[in-house]
Design a protein around this motif. Structure first.
Motif, PDB file in Angstrom:
ATOM      1  N   THR A   2     -54.645   4.117  39.013  1.00 59.05           N
ATOM      2  CA  THR A   2     -54.227   5.452  38.712  1.00 59.05           C
ATOM      3  C   THR A   2     -54.653   5.534  37.206  1.00 59.05           C
ATOM      4  OG1 THR A   2     -52.225   5.421  40.022  1.00 59.05           O
ATOM      5  CG2 THR A   2     -52.195   7.070  38.377  1.00 59.05           C
ATOM      6  N   ILE A   3     -55.623   6.767  36.934  1.00 56.23           N
ATOM      7  CA  ILE A   3     -56.057   7.162  35.753  1.00 56.23           C
ATOM      8  C   ILE A   3     -54.718   7.863  35.022  1.00 56.23           C
ATOM      9  CG2 ILE A   3     -57.592   8.401  34.372  1.00 56.23           C
ATOM     10  CD1 ILE A   3     -58.773   6.161  36.069  1.00 56.23           C
ATOM     11  N   GLN A   4     -54.236   7.514  33.838  1.00 53.40           N
ATOM     12  CA  GLN A   4     -53.274   7.824  33.059  1.00 53.40           C
ATOM     13  C   GLN A   4     -53.355   7.888  31.766  1.00 53.40           C
ATOM     14  OE1 GLN A   4     -49.619   4.853  33.426  1.00 53.40           O
ATOM     15  NE2 GLN A   4     -50.767   4.929  35.366  1.00 53.40           N
ATOM     16  N   PRO A   5     -52.541   8.610  30.844  1.00 51.62           N
ATOM     17  CA  PRO A   5     -52.598   8.406  29.450  1.00 51.62           C
ATOM     18  C   PRO A   5     -52.231   7.179  28.973  1.00 51.62           C
ATOM     19  CG  PRO A   5     -51.537  10.507  30.005  1.00 51.62           C
ATOM     20  CD  PRO A   5     -51.733   9.736  31.594  1.00 51.62           C
ATOM     21  N   THR A   6     -52.636   6.632  27.704  1.00 47.89           N
ATOM     22  CA  THR A   6     -52.397   5.408  27.332  1.00 47.89           C
ATOM     23  C   THR A   6     -50.954   5.243  26.795  1.00 47.89           C
ATOM     24  OG1 THR A   6     -53.288   6.086  25.092  1.00 47.89           O
ATOM     25  CG2 THR A   6     -54.872   4.681  26.608  1.00 47.89           C
ATOM     26  N   ASP A   7     -50.511   6.445  26.596  1.00 42.82           N
ATOM     27  CA  ASP A   7     -48.922   6.427  26.154  1.00 42.82           C
ATOM     28  C   ASP A   7     -47.956   6.015  27.256  1.00 42.82           C
ATOM     29  OD1 ASP A   7     -49.235   8.876  27.053  1.00 42.82           O
ATOM     30  OD2 ASP A   7     -48.728  10.144  25.173  1.00 42.82           O
ATOM     31  N   ASN A   8     -48.483   6.151  28.487  1.00 44.23           N
ATOM     32  CA  ASN A   8     -47.419   5.809  29.729  1.00 44.23           C
ATOM     33  C   ASN A   8     -47.034   4.408  29.416  1.00 44.23           C
ATOM     34  OD1 ASN A   8     -47.642   8.628  30.511  1.00 44.23           O
ATOM     35  ND2 ASN A   8     -48.304   7.968  32.560  1.00 44.23           N
ATOM     36  N   LYS A   9     -45.715   4.003  29.232  1.00 42.32           N
ATOM     37  CA  LYS A   9     -45.502   2.872  29.040  1.00 42.32           C
ATOM     38  C   LYS A   9     -45.105   1.976  30.376  1.00 42.32           C
ATOM     39  CE  LYS A   9     -43.669   3.558  24.599  1.00 42.32           C
ATOM     40  NZ  LYS A   9     -44.221   4.970  24.542  1.00 42.32           N
ATOM     41  N   GLN A  10     -46.233   1.515  30.929  1.00 41.51           N
ATOM     42  CA  GLN A  10     -46.102   0.915  32.345  1.00 41.51           C
ATOM     43  C   GLN A  10     -45.783  -0.679  32.344  1.00 41.51           C
ATOM     44  OE1 GLN A  10     -45.903   1.954  35.151  1.00 41.51           O
ATOM     45  NE2 GLN A  10     -47.195   4.174  35.179  1.00 41.51           N
ATOM     46  N   LEU A  11     -46.140  -1.290  30.986  1.00 39.81           N
ATOM     47  CA  LEU A  11     -45.764  -2.739  30.594  1.00 39.81           C
ATOM     48  C   LEU A  11     -44.628  -2.696  30.245  1.00 39.81           C
ATOM     49  CD1 LEU A  11     -49.180  -3.879  29.242  1.00 39.81           C
ATOM     50  CD2 LEU A  11     -48.803  -3.736  31.423  1.00 39.81           C
ATOM     51  N   THR A  12     -43.650  -3.814  30.873  1.00 42.86           N
ATOM     52  CA  THR A  12     -42.325  -3.952  30.545  1.00 42.86           C
ATOM     53  C   THR A  12     -41.923  -5.055  29.649  1.00 42.86           C
ATOM     54  OG1 THR A  12     -41.986  -5.260  32.264  1.00 42.86           O
ATOM     55  CG2 THR A  12     -41.748  -3.186  32.782  1.00 42.86           C
ATOM     56  N   PHE A  13     -41.001  -5.443  29.098  1.00 41.74           N
ATOM     57  CA  PHE A  13     -40.766  -6.564  28.123  1.00 41.74           C
ATOM     58  C   PHE A  13     -40.717  -7.630  29.068  1.00 41.74           C
ATOM     59  CE2 PHE A  13     -38.805  -3.439  25.281  1.00 41.74           C
ATOM     60  CZ  PHE A  13     -39.611  -3.814  24.233  1.00 41.74           C
ATOM     61  N   ASN A  14     -40.642  -7.529  30.343  1.00 43.51           N
ATOM     62  CA  ASN A  14     -40.974  -8.903  31.371  1.00 43.51           C
ATOM     63  C   ASN A  14     -42.165  -8.929  31.829  1.00 43.51           C
ATOM     64  OD1 ASN A  14     -38.114  -9.533  31.282  1.00 43.51           O
ATOM     65  ND2 ASN A  14     -37.495  -7.939  32.573  1.00 43.51           N
ATOM     66  N   ASN A  15     -43.433  -8.517  31.389  1.00 43.70           N
ATOM     67  CA  ASN A  15     -44.790  -8.406  31.717  1.00 43.70           C
ATOM     68  C   ASN A  15     -44.922  -9.965  31.274  1.00 43.70           C
ATOM     69  OD1 ASN A  15     -47.552  -8.565  30.533  1.00 43.70           O
ATOM     70  ND2 ASN A  15     -47.211  -7.050  31.894  1.00 43.70           N
TER      71      ASN A  15
END
Length: 281
Positions: free
Chosen positions: A7-20
């Protein structure tokens, strides 16, 4: 823009969690790739290295992870960012999904891709100062895991800080046997007369993509002997030339090691051949 799992999305979409797991444990792999005029340079070699590394890391490889998928997802992002037809540096990241402590809950993976512009479409060699020294604070263990391009780069980070503090452009890394194995950001080649040496993968250096291409080019040169052998620190000051290779810079000659200054003639003669392979391969 990034490509997050297709999925192409803006870099400010916070997909990575603290549990990454890449963040918590370095449980992630990456490839740094050049894209020139809509072509993924050495795409098949990068893809095969990534798949081999995922197998070694016991990551589950999804069925759709084919070479065609790998390249098309990269180009989709490049086109979406408006850099189609321009020189681009791409980082293709794969990490094991959240869950578990050291032992993961499962081996499923997610990928994301980043793209940034490059100044030059071709590999070039400049006459800029490029000095190095040996980084002795920590050593790399020889073995298969050291040859993988993981996100566990503590040695390289501390070495980079050391280089900056000492006004160096790079550092050379030793393994636990005190052999010189690579630079902080690439593979090392040593030229002495008609003999060219590079450390073997078994010594703990990265299994570099451009390293492999340069070795193929060197094997075709008449009058030279090419050896994949351990390199002692004492050999560095006796060399005629030293140069570093990686997928972004291509070939970077070392101009100075301690008080020894090196020529760059051989490296400059090789860069054109590497560009030809990159464009045609």
């Amino acid at each position: 823009m990034i490509n997050y799992n297709g999925t192409i999305q803006p870099t400010d979409n916070k997909q990575l969690t603290f549990n990454n797991r890449g963040f918590k444990y370095g449980d992630a792999l990456f490839e740094t790739i050049r894209v020139i005029d809509g072509k993924v340079i050495f795409g098949e070699e990068h893809y095969l290295r990534l798949m081999a590394s995922m197998r070694i890391m016991r990551m589950e490889i999804p069925m759709e992870y084919t070479l065609e998928f790998f390249e098309s997802e990269i180009l989709r992002l490049v086109n979406a960012t408006g850099m189609k037809g321009k020189p681009v540096k791409v980082r293709f990241n794969v990490f094991r999904n959240d869950g578990g402590l050291y032992t993961p809950v499962n081996n499923d993976v997610t990928f994301y891709i980043q793209a940034t512009p490059l100044k030059n479409a071709f590999y070039i060699i400049t006459d800029d100062v490029y000095g190095v020294d040996i980084f002795k604070d920590f050593y790399q263990a020889p073995g298969l895991l050291s040859s993988l391009k993981t996100t566990n780069k503590a040695l390289q980070i501390i070495g980079g800080v050391y280089a900056k503090e000492n006004d160096l452009q790079n550092c050379l890394v030793l393994n636990t046997n005190k052999s010189v194995i690579e630079a902080l950001n690439g593979n090392l080649f040593l030229v002495k007369g008609t003999t060219i040496k590079t450390p073997p993968i078994a010594d703990g250096c990265l299994n570099g993509i451009v390293r492999k291409q340069v070795l193929k080019l060197l094997q075709k040169l008449e009058g030279y002997t090419v050896e994949e052998v351990s390199i002692s620190p004492f050999e560095l000051q006796k060399a005629d030339e030293l140069f570093i290779t990686n997928s972004v810079i291509g070939i970077q000659p070392i101009k100075k090691y301690r008080k020894k200054e090196f020529t760059t003639t051989f490296a400059k003669g090789l860069i054109g051949k590497l560009n030809a392979v990159a464009r045609l391969g």
